[in-house]
Every structure is written in C-alpha cells, then in structure tokens.
Enzyme design. Structure first.
Site, PDB file in Angstrom:
ATOM      1  N   GLU A  54       2.054   3.947   5.228  1.00 44.37           N
ATOM      2  CA  GLU A  54       2.426   3.304   3.964  1.00 44.37           C
ATOM      3  C   GLU A  54       3.582   4.099   3.355  1.00 44.37           C
ATOM      4  OE1 GLU A  54       0.034   1.131   0.315  1.00 44.37           O
ATOM      5  OE2 GLU A  54      -1.046   2.161   1.912  1.00 44.37           O
ATOM      6  N   GLU A 113      -6.994   9.314  -4.016  1.00 45.89           N
ATOM      7  CA  GLU A 113      -6.781   7.901  -4.328  1.00 45.89           C
ATOM      8  C   GLU A 113      -8.013   7.298  -4.987  1.00 45.89           C
ATOM      9  OE1 GLU A 113      -5.247   3.870  -2.022  1.00 45.89           O
ATOM     10  OE2 GLU A 113      -6.106   5.519  -0.863  1.00 45.89           O
ATOM     11  N   ASP A 149       1.671   2.874  -9.305  1.00 46.89           N
ATOM     12  CA  ASP A 149       1.436   4.311  -9.275  1.00 46.89           C
ATOM     13  C   ASP A 149       2.509   5.046 -10.071  1.00 46.89           C
ATOM     14  OD1 ASP A 149       0.522   2.879  -6.826  1.00 46.89           O
ATOM     15  OD2 ASP A 149      -0.446   4.781  -6.383  1.00 46.89           O
ATOM     16  N   ASP A 178       3.241   6.241  -2.892  1.00 43.60           N
ATOM     17  CA  ASP A 178       1.824   6.169  -3.237  1.00 43.60           C
ATOM     18  C   ASP A 178       1.031   7.242  -2.520  1.00 43.60           C
ATOM     19  OD1 ASP A 178       2.433   4.821  -0.822  1.00 43.60           O
ATOM     20  OD2 ASP A 178       0.476   3.873  -0.841  1.00 43.60           O
TER      21      ASP A 178
END
Length: 902
Positions: free
Chosen positions: A480, A755, A487, A474
């Site tokens: 993360e 994002e 995604d 992502d």
C-alpha cells in the site's frame, strides 16, 4: 499554594537578526517562485522586544558581510512582520543567484546591524531553459527490468568557479560524478502526480568536478513511476518507460560557462541492480557490477547508445520540500533463532528504511533479507500482514573479499530481519539498520513524569518519521504505502508540532489540487493511483476534507497565507461538490469510510459496537469544511464568498438538527464520535452543548473510561472534553492502558502507533491480516492535545504561526511535571510545568517579535509575584484578570519568574 513562572533565555549581547530563510529554506539553489519570500528571527538581551520596522537589500552579488550590486532596497518599512515577506524588486532570471540581508528596528527605536548575507538561486523557470533531452536505454529491456546505467565523459579545460546540476527521471535516480555520489537525497525525484507535476532536484557539484577528464553517470529504478504501486499493485501507472533528464551548468573563474546535458552522446548498460520494486525489495548481483562505471577511466566500448524520449518538460517543477535522507542508524539489540529455527535480528525499533551489511563469501552465494514488524505469539517471524509485499532484499556475492550490501530504490517497514544464506555467523557489527524519511527539522519535544506517555510520544514521532517519506503514507510496510487523505488530515496538526512540515504539506497539497476530480470530489489517495478508467474513487467524508483541513492547519501553524491562496480553489470545489450532492442542504448520499476502525465487537450484545451513522458524520464534516472555507475567505478578503458560504453553513447546521437531533439534544447515533463531532464543529445550538458533553462523558464512563472512536472521532475527543469542563475524563482516556486505548499498544511493547487499537490482542493473537499495520500514525493525533492542552502551547487564529501565543497548561492525570518546547518561525516557545508539594511551577519562554497570553493556574492575582515583586506594579506585565481558575497575564518576549506566595 506557591505558583511560579520562570523563564530561562540565553542572553544576547544586542539586537540581532539570524536564521534567514528564502521560501522557508536555508540558501536554496532552485527556487521557482517568481516572488520569493523572506523570513528571519530576532534575538535580543531584554524583554518585550518587538520589531517595528525592517529593511531588506537584494543584490546580484555579495560577500558574507554585505550585499553588492543592489537590485532592490526596500527602504525602511514600518512593520512587525518577519515571516514570508515578498520580494518586490525587478524580475528574477532563471538559474541566477541572488543575495540578501536584513536589518530591523525594535520598539525602542534601536536598530540592529545588518545581518550576515543569505542567498538563493532561481530554478529553471521555463521549459525552454532545459537544453537537455530525455534519454532512455538504448538496449532492449528484459522482463526483470534491471536498473539501467547511463554515462557520459566530458573534458574541462578551465578552472571551475561553480557548477549546478539539475536532474530528474521517470522512475528513481542516483547520480554520480567522477565516481562520487551526487547529493545525499534518496528516492529522488520523489513522488508527485507525475503527469501534471514532476520535480527536479538541483545540486551544487562544484567539488566533484576537476580540470581535465570527467564523467557523469546515473542509475535508475522503476519506483512509483512504473513499478508495482497501488492498493491492488499495478505496474506502469504513469508510463512504461524509464528515462533520465540531466543538465549541468558550469561557470569558470573567467566568467564563461559551459553546459553538459543528457543527449544522444550518452551510453547505457546495466549493472548489479537486477530488479528493484518498492513493495517487493531489491536484488543486487555483485558479479554483474561494473566497477568504476561513473569514472572517466572506465572503458564503455561494450555499452549501448541511448534513445531520445519525447517527454513533456512543461510539467517540470523545482523541489520545494525537503528530500528523503538517511537519519538514525540502529545496531542489533539481539540476534536469535526463532522456534522454527530461523535466524532473526531484532533492531529494537519499528522503523522505515533498509539494512546495510558486510559479508565475506564465495561468488554466487546468495543472501536473502526478509523484513517484519512483529513476531507472532510463539515468537516466530511474522509477515502475513504484508499481504503481497515480499519486502525482501537479495544479494549475490562476487567473492572478492569483504563486500557491502545496501539497497537503492526500495524501502521497508520493519523491526525484525530474517537472514537466509549468510555464510558464517551473524555478528552485530556487520549489520546496520538505516532509517529513511523526509529531512524535516525537528520542531517540538514533549516529555512528562509518566514513562508510558513518554513512550506514546516516542511512538507518535516514529510513526511520523516512518510515514512522512515524501508523501504522508498510511503505512510503510505492506503493499500500500499510499498518500491516504484521511490519515493525513487527522494527523496534520500533530505533525506540525513534531516537525517542520510546512514545505512537506505545501508540496503534497498541490498534488491534492492537481488530482482533484473535475466534479470537485477528492481522491482517497494522493497521488491518485487507485483510479481506474471511468471511476472516481473519492469523495469520502473525512478523507476528501483533507482539501480544507490541512491548508487551514498549516495556516494556523505557520501563518502562511500563500498556502490558503494556492489551495483556495480546491477548497471551494470540494465544498461545492458536497453541496451538489445534497438535497435540502442534507448530504446523505455517496460511499464513505465513516469512523474508520471504531470500537466494534463481534457478538450480539446490543449497543456495544459504537456504530455512528456515516451520513451523520458526512453532515458534520460538510459543515466543518464550509467553516474552514469561510475562514480562508476572510483571511484572503473574498467578501462575496464569505456572505454566500456563511448563509450555506447556517442551512447545513439547520438540516443537521432537523435530521439527527431530538428537541432534548439526543443525537440519533448515541456514540462518542457523534457527540464529539457535534461539539467540535459547533453543530448544536449553545443551549444544547453542555448536555451533549454530559452525554459524552457518561458514554465514556459506561465503557469503563475507554474510547470507542475511530479515525474521525479520535483526534477531537480529548479537545471536546477539555473545552466543556471534562479534562479529568480526557486524562482518564489518555492514561487508560487496556483495549481500546492509546496506552494498550504501549503496554504490549509497541514502538510506533498501530493501525488498530488491538493489532495484537491480549492473548498474543493478531487482528485480520488483510489490514493490520503496526506503523500507522492516525491515532497519534492525540499528540496535538498533549501539546496544546496538557502543556498548553497554542496560537491564536487571528495571530497565526505563533505570532500571538497562548500558553495555558492543564495539570492533571497525576503528572508531576510536563515539559514541551516548540520551535516557531520566530524562535522557541516553551511551557514547562511542575508540581512540587503545594507549589506549582511554570517555566515559559517567549521569542522576540511575539506576544503571549499566559494562563496561570491560580485564582488570586494580588499575591502573584514576578522577580520577587508584585505583578500589579510591573510595567511590562499586564494582568488581564481571573478566568476559570486561572490568572491571565499578557507578556512580550523575555524571561519571567512568577510566584504566588500564599
């Protein structure tokens, strides 16, 4: 108006066969498919070339010119298929190399010569093929977990013909033979669901060995296996151990063989890498390096032994996808001091990888590199959005002249680097940023007359590069970096235009199936590292649908039925899960992310936030996944499933209409996403679709020609507008440069996709630090529309993989030219259009062994010319007729120049 189509194709001397691939790879040396498949391309010096037959020979030996010791000769097979042709000879043996070549016949009866010889080598097909033993460090590891070193010396007495090394690890590894690095792959063995599927890599190491004394070594890092990983970073997700498995088969010129394996004769120690974590960075203390540790002359008397680990070998699989490698390098575009007085280097591009630098200083001097994507409003170094990820590399000098630092088992998402502790002036020539991503071949290019759109395409490509790092992550910078399923599915078709992601997704989809819960629910991230005991974090609509959407998109892009075969059970389990959670065919239960990060305002202005019911979205994706399952069943000939799920689909759509749509066609969530999904997935009856499209266009106009969609609505909005006659509105959305829009981040200086639509607000402030990545490819899914609609390159569903090509450009948006090229399995397809005064020019290239339906933006075929002659009299061009403002023609491969001389 003058309309022209011009083809430019390099002439070939004759019918030839080239680009031979086995399992989509060039001369692979570790194939574990027991029925490998062959692909090739044809080139010719004339138009309309189609393959009508082929012959394949496979042998156990061969030269560049011919296969020898033939094991299988297909004979002349009447077929126009030239991709993914299965081997049909005798059983293949582990570790054995095979050679193959091909000849073809065209539609005039002409035969090519035999191609050059290609080869492939089988991998280790059974756990019993592994003589090596898992080894772990023989010393007690400290809490810092310095990277262990392993080594073994051995003596070779004969002349070497070849040597193949098979290597994997619990953790990450770099191997060396006689002081030289083995291969150019990084972060090996990559990331899979380790407890079910652990990749090994194969390397041809012939050139690294020598007669006499030799040494092999490996250094390991914690990596995904036992490092801190996950949404809430947790260590030891797959195990607490760190371990190596190494096996090298050496073949001598006299035909005899010898095997060097990891066993209890190896030794272990530690070196300069004192700690290495994906999120936190790597620390190297050069004072603790053991120079020459992987050479035969090294004295290892002070080293510990090793322990033998009893780890499963049945999970070992050959690597089928392209490994992570180093790619572009960047030098500093400026070195400056921030208002806070920090020394910062700007590399000009938000990227993924690490910084390599040279330095001279005293022993014990410590240099710290911190990494960031952006600067804050005052111009200071900004890392708050990294959350707990320190993203810092540290280097302690040994003081022995010029030293070089480069990490091994971490990576960073960054454009800016803050340098602390550097002894002396920061000079551009001493610092280099190196990019890392999976070694996927570039397949497509898109350029146009609008510089902002060109930058958008640049950002889309760099978002893919930075996040296709063995798994589709992502984001690459914060704590993360996970394989978020939502995604991946929204971007998968765009990804296939930019790069060859066939093997990349084929590998990852097997982990989707492996980690799918027994209920049929699909985890939010793959590999599944956020599951906790007793929990099943998954089943979110639009995320779990990765199990159906990506296999189908890969089938369309590459025409590979095996992806559908491999994933069909997973696809079916997901649809059955949704059915099990539905009542009266309505799926309105469960937790869902919904239209993630849709346009929302933080005030009380009624109607401005574009909130779409999560259950309405779930019902739409329930229908879509069922549709794709039916499509896959049709391709695979599963007639019972076709009947059953076709009946189910009708019930799903009926329940949707009853629950969410008024008799006049108003959808209960009166939002762009609601109408987009309803139209994209054919949720409405024919008589309600056009009015729904009108409502969508009106909604967009009401927001000042801005989109309000999030992750699930955005990929389809322009496609829906074009399909229902609103391409002009789609162009307005594409060209909008104020928030929310695709070009707003471009205008704000972005070099990757953000994002959030407003990761940096117009006043220079930031969105919430809890979730604000500046390299997050999901919204880059607009690239699919740019290739398929603006440039017009597409494939027919019944001729997937661009066997039957569609070229249908849609001029608009004030563009004066658009150029798109795409390398298919058959060769290059091009669509270049240009507006020159009253003239419209279109250049198209169609590869051999394919056909194309070309849509020319003109209304009159009678004046359409080709090569100065009327198209109506051309024997190799068929005019289908007018259709919606186009003249439609069908052509084969070759070079064409059309013009409309009105």
């Amino acid at each position: 108006m003058l309309v022209a189509i011009h083809f430019c194709l390099v002439c070939q001397a004759q019918l030839k066969v080239q680009s031979l691939l086995t399992e989509d790879l060039h001369n692979p040396i570790s194939v574990d498919a027991t029925t490998p498949r062959f692909s090739w391309q044809i080139t010719a010096d004339k138009r309309n070339v189609m393959q009508t037959a082929y012959e394949i020979k496979v042998g156990s030996s061969g030269s560049n010119a011919s296969v020898k010791d033939v094991l299988w000769d297909s004979g002349k097979i009447p077929s126009d298929e030239s991709v993914y042709i299965p081997y049909k000879g005798s059983e293949l043996k582990s570790g054995k190399r095979y050679f193959w070549q091909i000849k073809v016949w065209d539609n005039t009866g002409k035969a090519s010569g035999w191609s050059e010889v290609a080869y492939w080598q089988m991998g280790l097909l059974s756990p019993t093929d592994w003589q090596a033993k898992w080894i772990t460090p023989g010393f007690e590891e400290s809490i810092e977990q310095p990277s262990p070193l392993f080594r073994k010396e051995f003596h070779l007495t004969k002349k070497i013909r070849s040597a193949i090394a098979y290597i994997t690890a619990h953790g990450l590894y770099e191997a060396r033979i006689n002081g030289q690095r083995v291969g150019d792959a990084y972060l090996t063995p990559g990331w899979t669901s380790y407890n079910k599927r652990l990749q090994y890599q194969a390397y041809d190491v012939t050139g690294l060995l020598q007669e006499g004394n030799n040494a092999v070594g490996a250094v390991l890092g914690s990596g995904w296996y036992r490092g801190h990983v996950g949404y809430d970073p947790t260590p030891n997700l797959y195990g607490k151990d760190i371990a190596l498995l190494f096996q090298m088969k050496i073949t001598y010129t006299d035909g005899s063989t010898e095997t060097v394996v990891s066993d209890d004769s190896w030794k272990s120690s530690t070196g300069g890498i004192r700690n290495s974590e994906i999120y936190y960075g790597e620390t190297i203390d050069a004072r603790k390096e053991q120079a020459g540790w992987s050479t035969a002359s090294f004295d290892d008397k002070g080293w510990s032994g090793v322990k033998i680990g009893d780890f499963d070998k049945s999970v070992l699989i050959a690597t089928q996808n392209e490994p992570v490698k180093q790619h572009e390098v960047f030098k500093p575009v400026r070195i400056f001091k921030t208002p806070k007085g920090e020394q910062v280097i700007d590399f000009g591009q938000n990227m993924v990888g690490w910084v390599k630098f040279k330095v001279i200083g005293k022993a014990g001097d410590t240099i710290r590199l911190s990494h960031a994507e952006v600067l804050d409003k005052p111009g200071d170094f900004y890392t708050a959005n990294l959350r707990s990820a320190r993203s810092q590399d540290m280097y302690v000098l040994n003081g022995k002249g010029e030293e070089t630092f480069e990490p091994h088992f971490t990576w960073h998402g960054f454009r800016y680097v803050k340098v602390e502790g550097y002894p002396g002036e920061l000079k551009p020539e001493d610092f280099t940023a190196i990019t890392l991503y999976s070694d996927m071949k570039v397949m497509g290019t898109f350029t146009c007359s609008n510089p902002m759109i060109n930058q958008l395409q640049h950002n889309i490509q760099w978002g893919q590069k930075g996040n296709f790092l063995d798994v589709p992550t992502d984001c690459p910078q914060r704590d993360e970096r996970l394989g978020w399923t939502g995604d991946a599915q929204v971007f998968s078709r765009t990804a296939s235009y930019n790069m060859n992601v066939h093997n990349f997704f084929a590998k990852w989809l097997k982990d989707v199936a492996a980690d799918q819960y027994s209920s049929g629910s699909v985890p939010h991230v793959i590999p599944d590292v956020i599951k906790r005991k007793g929990s099943e974090p998954g089943g979110s609509t639009g995320w779990a649908d990765v199990s159906t959407i990506v296999p189908w998109n890969m089938y369309l892009a590459y025409g590979d039925k095996r992806i559908l075969q491999d994933q069909y059970s997973s696809m079916k389990k997901w649809v059955d899960y949704m059915q099990s959670k539905s009542k009266h065919n309505l799926w309105n239960t469960g937790d869902h992310f919904g239209d993630w990060l849709f346009y929302s305002v933080n005030d009380d202005n009624d109607g401005e936030s574009a909130i779409t019911s999560k259950y309405l979205i779930a019902q739409c994706f329930y229908a879509y996944s069922t549709t794709l399952l039916i499509n896959a069943a049709q391709v695979l000939g599963k007639t019972d499933d076709i009947t059953y799920y076709t009946e189910l689909l009708a019930k799903i759509k009926k329940a949707y209409l009853k629950e969410y749509v008024t008799p006049n066609g108003l959808i209960s969530s009166d939002t762009q996403t609601a109408y987009v999904l309803a139209l994209q997935f054919d949720m409405l009856p024919e008589d309600l679709r056009q009015q729904a499209a009108e409502r969508l266009a009106k909604n967009i106009k009401g927001y000042g020609n801005h989109l309000t969609t999030g992750f699930l609505g955005t990929p389809y909005i322009c496609h829906v507008l074009s399909r229902f006659g609103y391409t002009d509105v789609a162009y307005k959305l594409l060209l909008q440069d104020t928030y929310p829009s695709w070009l707003y981040p471009v205008k704000m200086g972005a070099t990757t996709i953000w994002e959030r639509w407003d990761g940096i607000r117009p006043d220079g402030s930031f969105e919430a630090v809890s979730m604000n990545s500046f390299n997050h490819y999901s919204y880059g899914a607009i690239g699919d529309w740019m290739y398929r609609v603006v440039a017009g390159i597409d494939t027919k569903a019944d001729g997937p993989g661009y066997k039957q090509i569609v070229i249908k450009p849609n001029p608009g948006g004030g563009f004066t030219y658009v150029s798109a090229d795409y390398e298919t399995n058959y060769g290059k397809v091009s669509s270049h259009w240009k507006i020159d005064g009253d003239n419209f020019l279109l250049d198209v290239e169609v590869p051999a062994n394919t056909t194309a339906t070309v849509y020319i933006p003109t209304k009159d075929s009678n004046t359409l010319m080709e090569g100065g002659k009327p198209v109506s009299g051309a024997g190799d061009i068929k005019v289908v007729g007018p259709e919606g403002g186009y003249v439609v023609v069908t052509v084969g491969s070759g070079v064409y120049h059309f013009s409309d001389a009105r």
